[in-house]
Design an enzyme around this catalytic site. Structure first.
Site, mmCIF file in Angstrom:
data_model
loop_
_atom_site.group_PDB
_atom_site.id
_atom_site.type_symbol
_atom_site.label_atom_id
_atom_site.label_comp_id
_atom_site.label_asym_id
_atom_site.label_seq_id
_atom_site.Cartn_x
_atom_site.Cartn_y
_atom_site.Cartn_z
ATOM 1 N N SER A 1 0.802 -1.228 0.000
ATOM 2 C CA SER A 1 0.000 0.000 0.000
ATOM 3 C C SER A 1 0.831 1.273 0.000
ATOM 4 O O SER A 1 0.317 2.344 -0.310
ATOM 5 C CB SER A 1 -0.953 0.019 1.200
ATOM 6 N N LYS B 1 1.070 4.532 6.925
ATOM 7 C CA LYS B 1 0.529 5.333 5.820
ATOM 8 C C LYS B 1 1.154 6.725 5.874
ATOM 9 O O LYS B 1 1.922 7.049 6.776
ATOM 10 C CB LYS B 1 -0.996 5.469 5.928
#
Length: 214
Positions: free
Chosen positions: A46, A121
């Site tokens: 991701s 993230k």
């Protein structure tokens, strides 16, 4: 006999000293990981191309207590309960759980319960910011982020388009993976409170060809 006794005493003293040194070293290592710096392994794609699967990073745990997080930081944090690291999962948005549909309105309602797993993230918006997403680009307060680090989306991909602006609530941060078309993130399960952020990644140490600082 006295010489033998002295030698025995010396050996015992050396063993005790070694044990103390090892105990202190282990204690320092545990303290460093608990309060200062902790290594983490990247579990998914991701954050590609910035971070690859199985790449290792070092996270500054103490900085959050002083400078706080900042937009643009890559952070390790606890996501909301039931958030999933696989695109297309059944992550829910808001205190009244509902699934966000690709290409509609990103999740702006925080989930109140914290999961016991770690995600990594990038922070793309902070408290009070307005945010929309167009072709994978974060538009914060009307301006597109400087995002040369992201993996481009396929044009028209609904997972990369949430054009309706939302407002980030006080004390919360909006997280997105750099691989915008393959990241399950705040778009689907909402902004994260500051208290759930463990720390900011500041360096990578494995594999050797990717050693560096952020």
């Amino acid at each position: 006999m006295r010489i033998a006794s002295l030698r025995t005493s010396s050996k015992v003293g050396s063993i005790v000293e070694l044990v103390v040194i090892i105990a202190v070293a282990v204690g320092l290592a545990i303290a460093i990981q608990a309060w200062l710096v902790k290594p983490y392994r990247i579990p998914s794609g991701s954050m590609e191309p910035t971070l690859e699967i199985n790449q290792r990073v070092l996270v500054d745990r103490i900085g959050m207590h002083f400078g706080g997080p900042h937009v643009g930081d890559i952070v390790v944090f606890h996501p909301p309960t039931d958030a999933q690291e696989t695109q297309g999962g059944a992550a829910k948005c808001g205190p009244t759980p509902h699934v966000v549909t690709d290409g509609t309105v990103a999740c702006d309602a925080p989930v109140p319960s914290e999961a016991n797993v770690n995600f990594i993230k990038r922070i793309v918006a902070g408290p009070g910011d307005t945010l929309s997403t167009v072709e994978g680009h974060a538009i914060r307060n009307g301006k597109r982020e400087a995002d040369s680090y992201i993996k481009p989306c396929i044009t028209g991909d609904p997972k990369c388009n949430f054009p309706t602006p939302i407002k980030i609530p006080p004390g919360h941060w909006f997280m997105m993976g750099d691989n915008r078309g393959e990241s399950d993130d705040s778009r689907f399960w909402g902004p994260v409170p500051t208290s759930w952020i463990i720390g900011a990644a500041f360096a990578t140490y494995w594999p050797p060809d990717r050693i560096g600082v952020f």
